[in-house]
Design a protein around this motif. Structure first.
Motif, mmCIF file in Angstrom:
data_model
loop_
_atom_site.group_PDB
_atom_site.id
_atom_site.type_symbol
_atom_site.label_atom_id
_atom_site.label_comp_id
_atom_site.label_asym_id
_atom_site.label_seq_id
_atom_site.Cartn_x
_atom_site.Cartn_y
_atom_site.Cartn_z
ATOM 1 N N ASP A 66 0.836 -1.199 0.000
ATOM 2 C CA ASP A 66 0.000 0.000 0.000
ATOM 3 C C ASP A 66 0.868 1.245 0.000
ATOM 4 O OD1 ASP A 66 0.665 0.630 2.731
ATOM 5 O OD2 ASP A 66 -0.964 -0.630 3.430
ATOM 6 N N GLN A 67 0.297 2.313 -0.508
ATOM 7 C CA GLN A 67 0.999 3.592 -0.552
ATOM 8 C C GLN A 67 -0.014 4.717 -0.436
ATOM 9 O OE1 GLN A 67 0.629 1.786 -3.433
ATOM 10 N NE2 GLN A 67 0.745 3.090 -5.241
ATOM 11 N N ILE A 68 0.453 5.807 0.157
ATOM 12 C CA ILE A 68 -0.386 6.999 0.298
ATOM 13 C C ILE A 68 0.396 8.173 -0.246
ATOM 14 C CG2 ILE A 68 -1.564 8.552 1.908
ATOM 15 C CD1 ILE A 68 -1.747 6.134 3.846
ATOM 16 N N ILE A 69 -0.190 8.887 -1.177
ATOM 17 C CA ILE A 69 0.435 10.073 -1.763
ATOM 18 C C ILE A 69 0.055 11.269 -0.903
ATOM 19 C CG2 ILE A 69 0.637 11.486 -3.850
ATOM 20 C CD1 ILE A 69 1.591 8.513 -4.138
ATOM 21 N N GLN A 70 1.044 12.125 -0.628
ATOM 22 C CA GLN A 70 0.836 13.332 0.177
ATOM 23 C C GLN A 70 0.237 12.991 1.542
ATOM 24 O OE1 GLN A 70 1.660 16.799 -1.237
ATOM 25 N NE2 GLN A 70 2.942 15.174 -2.035
ATOM 26 N N LYS A 71 0.929 12.114 2.269
ATOM 27 C CA LYS A 71 0.487 11.695 3.613
ATOM 28 C C LYS A 71 0.769 12.820 4.596
ATOM 29 C CE LYS A 71 -0.456 8.765 7.029
ATOM 30 N NZ LYS A 71 -1.707 8.917 7.632
ATOM 31 N N ASP A 72 -0.276 13.245 5.286
ATOM 32 C CA ASP A 72 -0.189 14.361 6.229
ATOM 33 C C ASP A 72 0.015 13.817 7.640
ATOM 34 O OD1 ASP A 72 -0.321 16.822 7.420
ATOM 35 O OD2 ASP A 72 -2.382 17.252 6.835
ATOM 36 N N TYR A 73 1.182 14.080 8.213
ATOM 37 C CA TYR A 73 1.458 13.689 9.590
ATOM 38 C C TYR A 73 1.334 14.927 10.461
ATOM 39 C CZ TYR A 73 3.172 9.031 8.417
ATOM 40 O OH TYR A 73 3.269 7.733 7.999
ATOM 41 N N LYS A 74 0.320 14.951 11.294
ATOM 42 C CA LYS A 74 0.100 16.073 12.211
ATOM 43 C C LYS A 74 0.895 15.844 13.489
ATOM 44 C CE LYS A 74 -2.933 18.347 9.782
ATOM 45 N NZ LYS A 74 -2.503 19.535 9.087
ATOM 46 N N LEU A 127 0.876 17.603 17.138
ATOM 47 C CA LEU A 127 0.210 18.593 17.979
ATOM 48 C C LEU A 127 1.179 19.386 18.841
ATOM 49 C CD1 LEU A 127 -2.908 16.516 19.076
ATOM 50 C CD2 LEU A 127 -2.737 18.225 17.258
ATOM 51 N N GLN A 128 2.387 18.875 19.050
ATOM 52 C CA GLN A 128 3.345 19.558 19.916
ATOM 53 C C GLN A 128 4.505 20.176 19.143
ATOM 54 O OE1 GLN A 128 4.390 16.491 22.682
ATOM 55 N NE2 GLN A 128 2.549 16.807 23.876
ATOM 56 N N GLY A 129 4.456 20.156 17.838
ATOM 57 C CA GLY A 129 5.558 20.701 17.046
ATOM 58 C C GLY A 129 5.196 20.767 15.581
ATOM 59 N N ARG A 130 6.205 20.742 14.772
ATOM 60 C CA ARG A 130 6.042 20.883 13.331
ATOM 61 C C ARG A 130 5.450 19.622 12.705
ATOM 62 N NH1 ARG A 130 10.546 23.297 9.226
ATOM 63 N NH2 ARG A 130 9.340 22.982 7.334
ATOM 64 N N SER A 131 4.479 19.807 11.857
ATOM 65 C CA SER A 131 3.873 18.711 11.104
ATOM 66 C C SER A 131 4.594 18.578 9.766
ATOM 67 C CB SER A 131 2.386 18.980 10.876
ATOM 68 O OG SER A 131 1.700 19.064 12.107
ATOM 69 N N ALA A 132 4.235 17.568 8.987
ATOM 70 C CA ALA A 132 4.854 17.380 7.673
ATOM 71 C C ALA A 132 3.880 16.662 6.742
ATOM 72 C CB ALA A 132 6.145 16.585 7.788
ATOM 73 N N GLN A 169 8.448 0.232 6.233
ATOM 74 C CA GLN A 169 7.806 1.469 5.804
ATOM 75 C C GLN A 169 8.806 2.351 5.073
ATOM 76 O OE1 GLN A 169 6.215 3.127 9.437
ATOM 77 N NE2 GLN A 169 4.324 1.991 9.204
ATOM 78 N N PHE A 170 8.303 3.098 4.083
ATOM 79 C CA PHE A 170 9.147 3.963 3.269
ATOM 80 C C PHE A 170 8.495 5.333 3.130
ATOM 81 C CE2 PHE A 170 9.610 -0.395 1.952
ATOM 82 C CZ PHE A 170 10.979 -0.574 1.863
ATOM 83 N N ASP A 171 9.306 6.351 3.271
ATOM 84 C CA ASP A 171 8.896 7.726 2.948
ATOM 85 C C ASP A 171 9.752 8.134 1.767
ATOM 86 O OD1 ASP A 171 8.337 10.468 2.793
ATOM 87 O OD2 ASP A 171 9.695 10.946 4.452
ATOM 88 N N VAL A 172 9.131 8.360 0.623
ATOM 89 C CA VAL A 172 9.864 8.760 -0.579
ATOM 90 C C VAL A 172 9.593 10.237 -0.828
ATOM 91 C CG1 VAL A 172 10.265 8.321 -3.028
ATOM 92 C CG2 VAL A 172 9.593 6.428 -1.517
ATOM 93 N N ALA A 183 15.438 14.357 7.166
ATOM 94 C CA ALA A 183 15.195 12.915 7.078
ATOM 95 C C ALA A 183 14.973 12.333 8.470
ATOM 96 C CB ALA A 183 16.364 12.222 6.390
ATOM 97 N N ARG A 184 15.763 12.756 9.425
ATOM 98 C CA ARG A 184 15.612 12.297 10.807
ATOM 99 C C ARG A 184 14.227 12.669 11.350
ATOM 100 N NH1 ARG A 184 19.161 14.989 15.549
ATOM 101 N NH2 ARG A 184 17.634 14.680 17.169
ATOM 102 N N TYR A 185 13.792 13.909 11.072
ATOM 103 C CA TYR A 185 12.487 14.365 11.549
ATOM 104 C C TYR A 185 11.363 13.532 10.925
ATOM 105 C CZ TYR A 185 9.032 17.478 13.518
ATOM 106 O OH TYR A 185 7.995 17.972 14.248
ATOM 107 N N HIS A 186 11.453 13.304 9.616
ATOM 108 C CA HIS A 186 10.439 12.494 8.935
ATOM 109 C C HIS A 186 10.403 11.092 9.532
ATOM 110 C CE1 HIS A 186 9.325 14.739 5.032
ATOM 111 N NE2 HIS A 186 9.634 15.607 5.975
ATOM 112 N N SER A 187 11.571 10.541 9.802
ATOM 113 C CA SER A 187 11.648 9.211 10.392
ATOM 114 C C SER A 187 10.949 9.189 11.753
ATOM 115 C CB SER A 187 13.115 8.795 10.541
ATOM 116 O OG SER A 187 13.207 7.529 11.128
ATOM 117 N N GLY A 188 11.191 10.220 12.555
ATOM 118 C CA GLY A 188 10.545 10.316 13.859
ATOM 119 C C GLY A 188 9.035 10.422 13.749
ATOM 120 N N LEU A 189 8.558 11.233 12.807
ATOM 121 C CA LEU A 189 7.108 11.366 12.618
ATOM 122 C C LEU A 189 6.481 10.037 12.194
ATOM 123 C CD1 LEU A 189 6.675 14.828 10.850
ATOM 124 C CD2 LEU A 189 5.816 14.178 13.093
#
Length: 152
Positions: free
Chosen positions: A61-69, A71-76, A89-92, A106-112
């Motif tokens: 499965d894949q999701i295009i433009q996945k919104d990670y909220k 609440l305590q900091g920056r979203s992506a 899991q992969f974030d491309v 990249a580290r931040y995305h990995s954490g989210l």
């Protein structure tokens, strides 16, 4: 009636030429084009097989433009988030500009991704392997290689 049809055809031809001019400049580095290419599981799967050097990698499965909220900091909003048949899991991310492909991003995305994977009460050992992949126009690290694998 003939004049009305001629005007409609003229408008259609004008719009066709306009969009043809826009589309001819698209590459995978174009956000709107990438979104449509990666909607096709086979296309994303092929890109991941090449980058991960695993011909048996299968995207389930894949999701295009996945919104990670956050609440305590920056979203992506991640370009494409996928999961393979083994649960990895992969974030491309497609990056046209060099400054957008930093190791800290990249580290931040990995954490989210990690924060949004486990449910309350789930054991940390269930956290799947994850990868953040930046596809860039330029050689960001400058070593002349087409692909870099960087471990945390």
């Amino acid at each position: 009636m003939a004049d009305e049809n001629t005007l409609l055809n003229s408008d259609l031809e004008s719009r066709y030429e306009k969009y043809k001019g826009i589309i001819k400049n698209f590459t995978l580095m174009s956000d709107i084009f990438m979104r449509n290419v990666f909607k096709k599981r086979e296309c994303l799967e092929y890109v991941l097989q090449v980058i991960m050097e695993k011909q048996d990698l299968h995207v389930i499965d894949q999701i295009i433009q996945k919104d990670y909220k956050n609440l305590q900091g920056r979203s992506a909003v991640m370009d494409c988030v996928a999961r393979d048949s083994t649960g990895k899991q992969f974030d491309v991310e497609i990056q046209q500009d060099n400054e957008g492909a930093s190791p800290k991003r990249a580290r931040y995305h990995s954490g989210l991704m990690d924060m949004n994977t486990l449910n309350p009460g789930q054991d940390f050992e269930e956290l799947p392997e994850s990868y953040v992949i930046f596809i860039t126009r330029d050689d960001i690290l400058g070593y002349g290689l087409p692909i870099y694998h960087i471990d945390r």
